[in-house]
Design an enzyme around this catalytic site. Structure first.
Site, PDB file in Angstrom:
ATOM      1  N   SER A   1       0.734  -1.325   0.027  1.00  0.00           N
ATOM      2  CA  SER A   1       0.001  -0.131   0.153  1.00  0.00           C
ATOM      3  C   SER A   1       0.897   1.255  -0.029  1.00  0.00           C
ATOM      4  CB  SER A   1      -0.979  -0.009   1.261  1.00  0.00           C
ATOM      5  OG  SER A   1      -2.084   0.853   0.982  1.00  0.00           O
TER       6      SER A   1
ATOM      7  N   ASP B   1      -5.955  -3.805  -1.993  1.00  0.00           N
ATOM      8  CA  ASP B   1      -4.899  -3.401  -1.470  1.00  0.00           C
ATOM      9  C   ASP B   1      -4.117  -4.433  -0.642  1.00  0.00           C
ATOM     10  OD1 ASP B   1      -3.723  -1.934   1.224  1.00  0.00           O
ATOM     11  OD2 ASP B   1      -4.375  -0.371   0.189  1.00  0.00           O
TER      12      ASP B   1
END
Length: 749
Positions: A508, A620
């Site tokens: 991320s 993610d």
């Protein structure tokens, strides 16, 4: 040290030479000529014949008396290698190998010896094949004995000469070539082994049929003991990574040894603990020495110069020496011996010489010839690691991306096969921009990894050396939205302390901030460029059927920032992770367009739509592995620093708003001048925090155990979307990380 008579008694010399095993039954004329050129040596009790590291130009035959052989270890202590009596020879290894003495010899009693010069012995051996054969036999026996003198005491405890002789007499020597299997999983456990030289790989076949490489066995380790202790079948397959020698003991003798030598059971227990630790963290073990072979790809790679620089870099981690065919020939004083075939009598001399180098040096860097010949074959078959060296700066039209002649032979010729997967090293000029076209090199090669090295940039060659030495440092940056700016403070502290970053990866926001560092940017440049883009906003709201945002602006910014950069073209090895929603698994991105990998890793669930790669949905990376320290440990193999910016406790300062919540009520409280705004987290913050929960709750303990230094940043005062407070977040990261990094460095030193 030795004393000699001015006129040696020829009759005594002839008798001593004729009665020895080495010369017994040989041509009388040759013996007489050799005796006539020899010297008679008297050595008083307690005097030394020669010292370890003395120049060697002769061997000795003991006519009368008794000698003791000792070897000085690196810690200064002396190791007793045994006794030499009447009729035995001493110093014979250097007659074959050249170089300096590997041990010291002193008289335990008044002794008389015959000194035979190396050139005289070589001349006699050329005329008498039986003399060469016997010398080879004696040298091999002595080498094996010396190896066991060093290996057995750590396994069995302190041994008397009689005990050592008894164990050595019962040991069965086993030799296996590179790629050969010692035993297979589920074979009966009928014996145990000790690895004397070489290295082995441990493979386990899972229920799905896949073969996993789970461990490596180094010199001096016990093998196969578990099947004997548990009386079960073999739990794994062992394959030789390079030509290896072992000693084997039967199951019955194993039980006897356990009863006679309690230290053996303690050593087995320690070994099992160490193996479990190695498997748990994914680290490899290496033998005491590591033999690297550098193979040229294309004709314009500076092979000798590169090997010399690599050797110098490796010397920071242990003694290192560069070896090529010319040096071998000079050391042995025999032109052309480097090209001796496998069945040549010279093989004993070469093997003994290499054994001597492994005793002296931690790293041996061999350079193969540009063609497939006997020397190249030897270097490749004996290699623990193979480095393919190529000029990465060639123009695309001229690039030698296809396999070279040596690589083709390694692939097709079983006699040249190596179990070690190669490493590709691409060289560039000092002012080279970011590499490009690495995919062409990797497409047709099965390599373990690759490295980009600028010719005179010391940090590049040192990075390669640290990887080869198992001392690389990997930095893992976790996800966490705006809190991720603390990573830049950590990188600043790392740079100030001189800690290398040999590989960088993350999830991320950590992946997003780590990528520019892998491109060669400093933390100041990353801060300036990243903050400008992160705070500019990328909101493109859409009808929330799949997500709040369309993701068009984010893709546009990633493409504008990273362009056509490919992950495999980065100066510093890099990876990022995403969560494959289709297959419920972590996806590690190591190749392909950088922007695509970052988009997949930064797909906050519910905020951005899943990103499609090869038909699978990716969200993610923080969902399944927010701090992928385990991935880094597997890829890097050295020390891992992991930075976690997601607090375990978050969103606890909001007052209760009752059993339900109306969005209209919240909106009205914020626009009405007569009401106090209701303090609640925003939908984006809720979704981003939700995406972190699985990793924070389940993955953190794994990451903490895997990382060598795990930094849990105290960032609770910052919100996950506090992008405007980036300067405070960076400073908080720096202030927290630097003292802990300093303390960690002290512990390491």
């Amino acid at each position: 040290m030795e004393s000699r008579k001015s006129a040696p008694p020829l009759s005594a010399v002839l008798r001593a030479v004729s009665e020895s095993y080495l010369f017994c039954g040989l041509d009388r004329k040759i013996i007489e000529e050799l005796a006539a050129r020899s010297e008679w040596v008297n050595l008083r009790e307690g005097r030394r014949l020669f010292e370890q590291d003395d120049p060697a130009d002769a061997m000795y035959l003991v006519a009368n008396g008794r000698l003791k052989v000792v070897s000085r270890r690196t810690d200064g202590m002396e190791l007793d290698l045994g006794r030499i009596g009447k009729g035995d020879v001493v110093g014979e290894i250097q007659v074959l190998t050249g170089g300096r003495r590997t041990a010291s010899v002193l008289a335990e009693s008044d002794s008389e010896l015959v000194r035979l010069k190396r050139r005289d012995f070589d001349q006699a051996a050329e005329q008498q094949a039986l003399l060469r054969d016997r010398m080879n036999e004696i040298v091999l026996r002595r080498l094996k004995h010396n190896q066991l003198v060093r290996l057995l005491p750590p396994l069995f405890g302190s041994l008397t000469g009689e005990q050592h002789a008894a164990i050595e007499a019962e040991a069965q020597w086993v030799r296996i070539t590179s790629g050969q299997i010692l035993f297979r999983q589920n074979d009966p456990g009928d014996s145990f082994y000790v690895l004397v030289s070489g290295s082995l790989e441990v493979q386990v076949e899972g229920r799905d049929g896949r073969v996993l490489r789970v461990d490596h066995i180094g010199r001096g380790e016990i093998i196969g003991e578990m099947a004997l202790l548990a009386e079960e079948r073999r739990s794994a397959t062992l394959v030789a990574q390079r030509d290896s020698e072992l000693i084997r003991f039967s199951k019955e003798r194993f039980r006897e040894l356990l009863g006679q030598y309690p230290e053996l059971l303690m050593q087995i227990t320690r070994l099992l603990v160490h193996r479990l630790q190695r498997v748990h963290v994914g680290a490899r073990t290496r033998s005491e020495s590591l033999l690297l072979t550098v193979v040229p790809v294309g004709g314009d790679a500076p092979l000798a110069e590169f090997a010399t620089r690599l050797c110098g870099s490796l010397s920071h981690f242990g003694s290192a020496v560069r070896v090529d065919g010319k040096r071998l020939e000079q050391s042995l004083g025999t032109p052309g011996i480097s090209h001796a075939t496998e069945d040549s009598p010279s093989q004993t001399r070469i093997a003994a010489w290499f054994s001597e180098q492994e005793e002296k040096h931690r790293y041996i860097v061999c350079t193969a010839d540009p063609t497939v010949n006997a020397w190249t074959r030897r270097c490749i078959r004996q290699a623990d690691r193979i480095v393919l060296l190529a000029n990465g700066a060639e123009r695309t039209a001229r690039r030698q991306a296809c396999l070279g002649a040596i690589e083709e032979a390694m692939r097709s010729d079983p006699a040249l096969s190596s179990h070690a997967r190669p490493i590709l090293v691409l060289l560039y000029g000092d002012d080279a921009e970011l590499p490009d076209g690495t995919a062409e090199w990797l497409e047709c090669r099965d390599v373990e990894t690759h490295h980009h090295v600028r010719w005179k940039v010391d940090q590049d060659i040192m990075r390669l050396a640290r990887f080869l030495a198992g001392s690389a440092v990997g930095l893992v940056l976790g996800g966490g939205g705006a809190r991720g700016f603390a990573h830049l403070g950590v990188v600043r502290a790392i740079e100030e302390l001189g800690i290398p970053i040999d590989m960088i990866g993350g999830a991320s926001m950590g992946a997003l901030l780590g990528a520019p560092y892998a491109m060669g940017w400093s933390h100041e440049t990353i801060a300036r460029e990243s903050i400008e883009r992160a705070t500019a906003g990328f909101y493109d709201f859409t009808l929330p059927l799949t997500s709040l945002l369309a993701g068009r602006k984010l893709v546009s910014r990633l493409k504008g920032f990273f362009g056509d950069v490919q992950i495999e073209d980065l100066w510093v090895p890099y990876f990022c992770v995403s969560s494959n929603m289709s297959r419920a698994s972590v996806c590690v991105h190591r190749r392909g367009p950088l922007w695509k990998a970052l988009r997949a890793s930064n797909g906050a669930v519910g905020i951005l739509p899943p990103f499609v790669i090869d038909g699978d949905f990716h969200v993610d990376g923080g969902v399944l592995d927010n701090v992928p320290a385990d991935v880094m440990k597997t890829l890097c193999g050295g020390k891992v620093i992991a930075v976690d910016v997601s607090p375990a406790t978050d969103m606890v300062r909001y007052p209760s708003y009752g059993d339900y919540l109306s969005g209209w009520r919240i909106l009205w409280s914020r626009i009405s001048p007569f009401r106090e705004p209701i303090a609640v987290p925003g939908i984006a913050g809720v979704l981003m925090r939700t995406a972190e929960l699985a990793s924070v709750a389940n993955q953190r303990s794994t990451a903490q155990k895997t990382a060598d230094l795990y930094l849990t940043m105290p960032l609770e005062q910052f919100q996950i979307q506090d992008y405007s407070r980036y300067e405070q977040i960076m400073e908080a990261g720096y202030a927290f990380a630097k003292p802990r990094l300093e303390e960690w460095m002290k512990c390491l030193s």
